[in-house]
Design a protein around this motif. Structure first.
Motif, PDB file in Angstrom:
ATOM      1  N   ALA A 524       0.833  -1.206   0.000  1.00 52.30           N
ATOM      2  CA  ALA A 524       0.000   0.000   0.000  1.00 52.30           C
ATOM      3  C   ALA A 524       0.864   1.252   0.000  1.00 52.30           C
ATOM      4  O   ALA A 524       0.613   2.214  -0.745  1.00 52.30           O
ATOM      5  N   SER A 525       1.912   1.243   0.819  1.00 57.35           N
ATOM      6  CA  SER A 525       2.807   2.401   0.865  1.00 57.35           C
ATOM      7  C   SER A 525       3.624   2.522  -0.416  1.00 57.35           C
ATOM      8  O   SER A 525       3.958   3.631  -0.854  1.00 57.35           O
ATOM      9  N   ILE A 526       3.960   1.386  -1.041  1.00 58.85           N
ATOM     10  CA  ILE A 526       4.681   1.420  -2.319  1.00 58.85           C
ATOM     11  C   ILE A 526       3.815   2.089  -3.385  1.00 58.85           C
ATOM     12  O   ILE A 526       4.269   2.980  -4.127  1.00 58.85           O
ATOM     13  N   ALA A 527       2.554   1.643  -3.482  1.00 55.46           N
ATOM     14  CA  ALA A 527       1.642   2.247  -4.462  1.00 55.46           C
ATOM     15  C   ALA A 527       1.446   3.733  -4.187  1.00 55.46           C
ATOM     16  O   ALA A 527       1.437   4.565  -5.108  1.00 55.46           O
ATOM     17  N   ASP A 528       1.302   4.072  -2.911  1.00 59.47           N
ATOM     18  CA  ASP A 528       1.097   5.464  -2.508  1.00 59.47           C
ATOM     19  C   ASP A 528       2.307   6.314  -2.892  1.00 59.47           C
ATOM     20  O   ASP A 528       2.183   7.419  -3.437  1.00 59.47           O
ATOM     21  N   ALA A 529       3.516   5.778  -2.626  1.00 62.32           N
ATOM     22  CA  ALA A 529       4.731   6.536  -2.929  1.00 62.32           C
ATOM     23  C   ALA A 529       4.899   6.738  -4.432  1.00 62.32           C
ATOM     24  O   ALA A 529       5.267   7.831  -4.891  1.00 62.32           O
ATOM     25  N   HIS A 530       4.660   5.703  -5.232  1.00 60.46           N
ATOM     26  CA  HIS A 530       4.739   5.857  -6.687  1.00 60.46           C
ATOM     27  C   HIS A 530       3.751   6.925  -7.171  1.00 60.46           C
ATOM     28  O   HIS A 530       4.065   7.715  -8.078  1.00 60.46           O
ATOM     29  N   MET A 531       2.556   6.936  -6.578  1.00 60.63           N
ATOM     30  CA  MET A 531       1.558   7.929  -6.960  1.00 60.63           C
ATOM     31  C   MET A 531       2.060   9.346  -6.656  1.00 60.63           C
ATOM     32  O   MET A 531       1.954  10.257  -7.487  1.00 60.63           O
ATOM     33  N   ASN A 532       2.637   9.540  -5.475  1.00 58.12           N
ATOM     34  CA  ASN A 532       3.139  10.864  -5.097  1.00 58.12           C
ATOM     35  C   ASN A 532       4.307  11.290  -5.979  1.00 58.12           C
ATOM     36  O   ASN A 532       4.405  12.455  -6.393  1.00 58.12           O
ATOM     37  N   VAL A 533       5.208  10.338  -6.289  1.00 58.17           N
ATOM     38  CA  VAL A 533       6.334  10.650  -7.174  1.00 58.17           C
ATOM     39  C   VAL A 533       5.823  11.049  -8.563  1.00 58.17           C
ATOM     40  O   VAL A 533       6.314  12.006  -9.178  1.00 58.17           O
ATOM     41  N   GLU A 539       4.647  17.956 -11.901  1.00 61.18           N
ATOM     42  CA  GLU A 539       4.864  19.358 -11.497  1.00 61.18           C
ATOM     43  C   GLU A 539       6.198  19.873 -12.039  1.00 61.18           C
ATOM     44  O   GLU A 539       6.332  21.053 -12.394  1.00 61.18           O
ATOM     45  N   LEU A 540       7.187  18.980 -12.100  1.00 57.63           N
ATOM     46  CA  LEU A 540       8.522  19.380 -12.556  1.00 57.63           C
ATOM     47  C   LEU A 540       8.659  19.335 -14.068  1.00 57.63           C
ATOM     48  O   LEU A 540       9.724  19.618 -14.611  1.00 57.63           O
ATOM     49  N   GLY A 541       7.572  18.938 -14.772  1.00 57.66           N
ATOM     50  CA  GLY A 541       7.588  18.943 -16.224  1.00 57.66           C
ATOM     51  C   GLY A 541       8.152  17.694 -16.852  1.00 57.66           C
ATOM     52  O   GLY A 541       8.349  17.646 -18.076  1.00 57.66           O
ATOM     53  N   ASN A 542       8.409  16.646 -16.089  1.00 54.04           N
ATOM     54  CA  ASN A 542       8.957  15.393 -16.618  1.00 54.04           C
ATOM     55  C   ASN A 542       7.802  14.426 -16.846  1.00 54.04           C
ATOM     56  O   ASN A 542       7.542  13.520 -16.049  1.00 54.04           O
ATOM     57  N   GLU A 543       7.087  14.607 -17.937  1.00 58.70           N
ATOM     58  CA  GLU A 543       5.812  13.909 -18.138  1.00 58.70           C
ATOM     59  C   GLU A 543       5.981  12.400 -18.369  1.00 58.70           C
ATOM     60  O   GLU A 543       5.181  11.603 -17.882  1.00 58.70           O
ATOM     61  N   GLU A 544       6.998  11.992 -19.108  1.00 50.29           N
ATOM     62  CA  GLU A 544       7.157  10.570 -19.410  1.00 50.29           C
ATOM     63  C   GLU A 544       7.470   9.774 -18.144  1.00 50.29           C
ATOM     64  O   GLU A 544       6.903   8.704 -17.905  1.00 50.29           O
ATOM     65  N   GLU A 545       8.398  10.274 -17.323  1.00 54.49           N
ATOM     66  CA  GLU A 545       8.703   9.584 -16.074  1.00 54.49           C
ATOM     67  C   GLU A 545       7.512   9.636 -15.121  1.00 54.49           C
ATOM     68  O   GLU A 545       7.255   8.690 -14.366  1.00 54.49           O
ATOM     69  N   ALA A 546       6.777  10.747 -15.145  1.00 57.08           N
ATOM     70  CA  ALA A 546       5.574  10.853 -14.308  1.00 57.08           C
ATOM     71  C   ALA A 546       4.567   9.775 -14.689  1.00 57.08           C
ATOM     72  O   ALA A 546       3.982   9.100 -13.828  1.00 57.08           O
ATOM     73  N   TRP A 570      -5.163   8.082 -11.191  1.00 60.24           N
ATOM     74  CA  TRP A 570      -5.863   8.465 -12.418  1.00 60.24           C
ATOM     75  C   TRP A 570      -5.888   9.984 -12.598  1.00 60.24           C
ATOM     76  O   TRP A 570      -5.765  10.494 -13.717  1.00 60.24           O
ATOM     77  N   ILE A 571      -6.058  10.703 -11.495  1.00 56.29           N
ATOM     78  CA  ILE A 571      -5.998  12.167 -11.595  1.00 56.29           C
ATOM     79  C   ILE A 571      -4.620  12.597 -12.090  1.00 56.29           C
ATOM     80  O   ILE A 571      -4.483  13.482 -12.952  1.00 56.29           O
ATOM     81  N   GLY A 572      -3.556  11.954 -11.552  1.00 57.69           N
ATOM     82  CA  GLY A 572      -2.211  12.276 -12.001  1.00 57.69           C
ATOM     83  C   GLY A 572      -2.030  12.005 -13.485  1.00 57.69           C
ATOM     84  O   GLY A 572      -1.446  12.828 -14.211  1.00 57.69           O
ATOM     85  N   LEU A 573      -2.544  10.868 -13.965  1.00 56.58           N
ATOM     86  CA  LEU A 573      -2.466  10.575 -15.397  1.00 56.58           C
ATOM     87  C   LEU A 573      -3.252  11.600 -16.204  1.00 56.58           C
ATOM     88  O   LEU A 573      -2.847  11.978 -17.310  1.00 56.58           O
ATOM     89  N   GLY A 574      -4.386  12.043 -15.652  1.00 57.67           N
ATOM     90  CA  GLY A 574      -5.153  13.092 -16.328  1.00 57.67           C
ATOM     91  C   GLY A 574      -4.334  14.357 -16.496  1.00 57.67           C
ATOM     92  O   GLY A 574      -4.362  15.007 -17.569  1.00 57.67           O
ATOM     93  N   HIS A 575      -3.539  14.724 -15.452  1.00 59.77           N
ATOM     94  CA  HIS A 575      -2.681  15.915 -15.552  1.00 59.77           C
ATOM     95  C   HIS A 575      -1.653  15.741 -16.670  1.00 59.77           C
ATOM     96  O   HIS A 575      -1.399  16.673 -17.461  1.00 59.77           O
ATOM     97  N   VAL A 576      -1.047  14.541 -16.718  1.00 60.14           N
ATOM     98  CA  VAL A 576      -0.033  14.288 -17.747  1.00 60.14           C
ATOM     99  C   VAL A 576      -0.657  14.386 -19.147  1.00 60.14           C
ATOM    100  O   VAL A 576      -0.127  15.037 -20.042  1.00 60.14           O
ATOM    101  N   ASP A 577      -1.811  13.724 -19.324  1.00 59.63           N
ATOM    102  CA  ASP A 577      -2.485  13.750 -20.625  1.00 59.63           C
ATOM    103  C   ASP A 577      -2.871  15.178 -21.016  1.00 59.63           C
ATOM    104  O   ASP A 577      -2.772  15.565 -22.188  1.00 59.63           O
ATOM    105  N   ARG A 578      -3.302  15.955 -20.049  1.00 60.28           N
ATOM    106  CA  ARG A 578      -3.712  17.335 -20.338  1.00 60.28           C
ATOM    107  C   ARG A 578      -2.524  18.162 -20.817  1.00 60.28           C
ATOM    108  O   ARG A 578      -2.624  18.925 -21.781  1.00 60.28           O
ATOM    109  N   GLN A 580       0.085  17.032 -22.293  1.00 58.08           N
ATOM    110  CA  GLN A 580       0.502  16.529 -23.606  1.00 58.08           C
ATOM    111  C   GLN A 580      -0.576  16.711 -24.679  1.00 58.08           C
ATOM    112  O   GLN A 580      -0.470  16.129 -25.761  1.00 58.08           O
ATOM    113  N   GLN A 581      -1.624  17.479 -24.339  1.00 58.85           N
ATOM    114  CA  GLN A 581      -2.693  17.795 -25.284  1.00 58.85           C
ATOM    115  C   GLN A 581      -3.528  16.576 -25.675  1.00 58.85           C
ATOM    116  O   GLN A 581      -4.172  16.570 -26.719  1.00 58.85           O
ATOM    117  N   HIS A 582      -3.538  15.561 -24.853  1.00 57.90           N
ATOM    118  CA  HIS A 582      -4.395  14.384 -25.076  1.00 57.90           C
ATOM    119  C   HIS A 582      -5.697  14.601 -24.301  1.00 57.90           C
ATOM    120  O   HIS A 582      -5.942  13.978 -23.269  1.00 57.90           O
TER     121      HIS A 582
END
Length: 847
Positions: A524-533, A539-546, A570-578, A580-582
């Motif tokens: 659970a903490s592993i999944a949580d940490a990956h989500m936060n990273v 936020e830092l503009g590194n969309e592919e690694e995000a 999923w919200i984080g993926l939404g930010h990345v897609d947004r 990248q104009q997807h």
């Protein structure tokens, strides 16, 4: 024969459906006995009187009321009926024979009022019905007669207003309990009116009185002497109402306690003991809990079950059916009486000890107080027992001997309070234990309390204060080698640093949390940490690694069923897609998150996914829908006291209003955003965005000088707070705005204005925004061209009523409602109910 019906001057309120149902039953030939059953004070006698008056012409040989209050000898029931009917019988004739002889050929309605204390007379009543085919009996009692000819009508309390919503006076006055209460107050004080000022107190009183007509009447009788607020405060202390009754009412109606006492005294000693003990349950409770908590060694579970069923049978305990199981509850007025009896019998400490042992087993969990680490089964258990836990916490504050158990219960409740947005409730209880001298003696508990304080303060938009608590927790985790708690503490510190714009420091903490979670094999903490990273890399503009980090989080979260982590990923993926104009993919991910948060009843998660959906919807050109979504997210953020979310919602509202060219509304939303940002610690990041939005607004108004000043102020604030990183999007936006403004004015003028802006204060910005000319005045004529009836329909739509409900409320047909709505849409130039309400609010029609 003639009737002996009382003259009821006051109209019966809120019983229309019961009147219709009971009338039908009484007029059916196969129904010999109809019993009105319900708890004390629910209005059975008054309903019976109304039925008698309504049916007096149908029963050609008379309608007779026989009050049986005060009759304690079952042998006196039939003679009392004979006396009321005025029958003279020979001295040697049996009362039952005389009644049968008299009533056999007569069409009579006989009302037997207050039968519960002489319920053993039921066989004689049944015999009377069998022998007299034209006789109909209407009985009122707490306890059904349990004879074959009986049909039972359960009389429930009056409808109550939903205390969680905001009511206007007109709508509130239509709720039966409020209507009765106000009417009864006005009988004693004709100057009393329901106003916007006293609605909250009236709602609280009606709710506390359970909608029981007798309780409402007694409360209303106190208002002229004590006032609404005083009565509400009195009831908050779980005290009986002062007795200001009516001298012409029966003794059982002089006080609600007297009415309940009559039922209580009819119980066996075992039933009385269980009745008292059940008062420690506040709200719903289960059969399993009753059997486990209150089955002492000297009796069996069957004994307890039989006693509980007797209490249900006598309407001292009620049943609430759910799709999964039966729940039981006591009306608060009855529970208050039982609780005072419990204290009087010196059983209260033992009862609460048993309750505490049970609740600790039911709700305890091993993880730190984090909303990410709880499953839905746990949250549902808390939902069932939350009110009882609060009641237990209130009681335990009276002694320090319960400190450790009380604190553990508070810690256990933090995730529930956070998920449901009850942050002030959480803060209240955390404050009660945080400074207690006993807390440092329990390091693991102390860590959880510190992290709990940090979690709540962060969600309230106070990350600097939250950081101090998490730092203290970090020190204790290190000192006492609490590795599992350290994972969570480091993650929380990373979150705070991220919110404050210190992205690189936050990344270090999240990576450290991830490494430690791997060491502990804590999925659970592993999944949580990956989500936060993932969020932070975006936020830092590194969309592919995000995207890679978020997909890893989703993979682990799905494996262990961590739905809440999945939704935030999923919200984080939404930010990345947004970024990248997807747009279609971003919209889909936000929508997935919103649906999952809705399933989890996570109000804060719903609000954040909704505001992001609003951004995407506006971007797709659906401005009206975007406005509705933004408004919904704003209400949710306000409900859960999330100042950060509230500020961002106002920011997005201003953006949507600008799309509409509604500059006054946009500036108002920006002013609100500035105000809510000022209430928070992490103001720099959002202030930078708000000042950019204000700059765009000035450009739209061709006020280029003010636009340059706002950018100068933004630069000044950023240079003062070097700890905050500015996102790549914000930097790019700032560059574009600067280039645009340089093209509008001279270089020298730009430099002068820029330096003037660096000396501005935030209050100056809000004042400049307020001075923007009102662009909605040109539409003010719209208010005048809506007819009075159209405005009535529009107000009903704003209250959330359906077409059918509006038709019933306004006494018109549903077709007419649809016609009015179509006309309103044309006049406001909108195409939906939501858009009509928003447009009307913007124009000042709905206040």
């Amino acid at each position: 024969m003639t009737n002996n019906l009382p003259n009821c001057r006051n109209a019966l309120i809120g019983r229309e459906d019961l009147l219709e149902l009971t009338t039908q039953l009484l007029l059916q030939h196969e129904s010999g006995i109809v019993t009105l059953a319900g708890p004390a004070g629910v209005g059975k006698t008054r309903l019976a009187q109304a039925l008698a008056q309504q049916l007096s012409f149908h029963f050609t040989d008379g309608v007779w009321c026989v009050p049986l209050e005060g009759i304690t000898d079952v042998m006196m029931v039939l003679p009392t009926i004979i006396h009321r009917l005025g029958i003279h019988i020979p001295s040697r004739q049996q009362p039952i024979d005389a009644l049968v002889q008299f009533l056999r050929t007569r069409k009579v309605l006989l009302i037997l009022d207050n039968l519960e204390h002489i319920i053993t007379s039921a066989p004689d009543i049944a015999h009377l019905i069998e022998a007299c085919q034209r006789l109909t009996i209407l009985a009122t009692t707490h306890i059904p007669l349990a004879v074959r000819a009986e049909q039972i009508v359960t009389v429930m309390p009056l409808d109550l207003p939903d205390a969680s919503r905001t009511w206007d006076v007109a709508a509130l006055q239509k709720i039966a309990a409020v209507q009765l209460f106000v009417q009864r107050v006005q009988l004693r004080n004709h100057m009393f009116v329901l106003t916007a000022t006293n609605t909250k107190a009236v709602i609280d009183i009606c709710t506390r009185m359970d909608g029981l007509p007798l309780a409402l009447e007694l409360a209303a009788a106190c208002i002229p002497s004590l006032g609404v607020e005083m009565i509400r405060a009195h009831l908050d202390r779980v005290l009986p109402l002062p007795v200001i009754g009516f001298q012409d009412m029966p003794e059982r109606h002089q006080s609600l306690d007297v009415a309940i006492t009559i039922s209580y005294e009819l119980l066996t000693p075992l039933q009385q003991a269980l009745f008292r003990q059940l008062s420690v349950f506040v709200g719903r409770f289960t059969l399993e809990a009753v059997l486990e908590v209150f089955t002492p060694l000297e009796r069996t579970s069957e004994d307890t079950l039989a006693a509980l069923m007797a209490l249900v049978h006598q309407h001292l305990v009620s049943i609430a059916e759910t799709p999964s199981q039966h729940h039981y509850y006591m009306l608060e007025t009855i529970r208050s009486f039982a609780h005072r009896c419990l204290a009087a019998h010196a059983e209260i400490t033992t009862a609460y000890e048993k309750l505490c042992d049970y609740l600790c087993r039911v709700v305890a969990h091993q993880k730190p107080p984090t909303i990410m680490h709880v499953d839905e089964g746990w949250l549902q258990r808390i939902e069932t027992w939350h009110n009882s836990m609060i009641g237990l916490l209130v009681w335990t504050t009276s002694t320090d001997q319960w400190f450790e158990r009380r604190t553990q219960l508070i810690v256990d409740l933090i995730p529930y309070w956070t998920v449901h947005g009850q942050l002030l409730e959480a803060q209240r209880w955390l404050d009660a234990v945080s400074k207690h001298p006993e807390l440092p003696r329990h390091p693991p508990l102390h860590i959880d309390v510190l992290n709990g304080n940090g979690l709540v303060l962060a969600h309230r938009g106070l990350p600097d204060q939250a950081y101090q608590y998490h730092q203290q927790a970090f020190n204790l985790c290190t000192t006492y080698n609490e590795q599992e708690k350290l994972v969570y503490t480091i993650k929380r510190i990373g979150y705070i640093l991220d919110v404050r714009g210190q992205h690189h420091e936050a990344m270090h903490m999240h990576e450290r949390s991830l490494a430690l979670a791997h060491q502990l094999n804590d999925d659970a903490s592993i999944a949580d940490a990956h989500m936060n990273v993932g969020h932070l890399l975006h936020e830092l503009g590194n969309e592919e690694e995000a995207k890679h980090a978020l997909e890893r989080s989703i993979q682990v979260a799905r494996k262990i069923g961590a739905k809440r982590i999945l939704a935030w990923s999923w919200i984080g993926l939404g930010h990345v897609d947004r970024t990248q104009q997807h747009d279609a993919a971003a919209h889909q991910n936000y929508d997935r998150a919103r649906l999952l948060f809705s399933e989890l009843h996570d109000q804060r998660g719903i609000a954040w996914s909704t505001i992001n959906l609003s951004v995407m919807t506006a971007r797709q050109g659906q401005a009206e829908h975007a406005l509705a979504l933004a408004d919904e997210s704003l209400r949710r953020f306000q409900t859960v006291h999330d100042q950060r979310g509230t500020a961002w919602a106002y920011y997005h509202l201003s953006h949507i209003h600008m799309i509409h060219k509604c500059y006054t509304a946009a500036s108002d939303a920006l002013c609100q955003a500035f105000q809510h940002t000022a209430l928070r610690d992490d103001s720099q990041v959002l202030l930078f965005c708000l000042l950019q939005q204000a700059t765009r607004l000035m450009i739209e108004q061709t006020q280029f000088a003010q636009a340059v000043r706002f950018l100068g102020l933004a630069d000044s604030l950023h240079s003062q707070d070097r700890t905050s990183d500015t996102s790549s999007d914000a930097r790019e936006t700032a560059t574009n705005l600067i280039d645009h403004l340089r093209a509008q004015i001279s270089k020298a003028q730009f430099t002068t204005l820029w330096h003037e802006g660096r000396r501005l204060r935030l209050d100056d910005v809000s004042q400049i925004l307020r001075d923007i000319p009102d662009t909605t005045t040109e539409n003010a004529s719209v208010v005048r061209i809506l007819t009075r009836r159209e405005l009535d329909v529009l107000r009903a739509v704003a209250e959330g009523l359906s077409n059918q409900q509006i038709a019933s409320h306004l006494t018109i047909s549903t077709g007419t409602v649809r016609t009015h709505l179509n006309t309103i849409y044309d006049k406001l130039d909108v195409q939906s109910r939501t858009a009509a309400v928003h447009s009307a609010r913007k124009l000042g029609m709905l206040t």
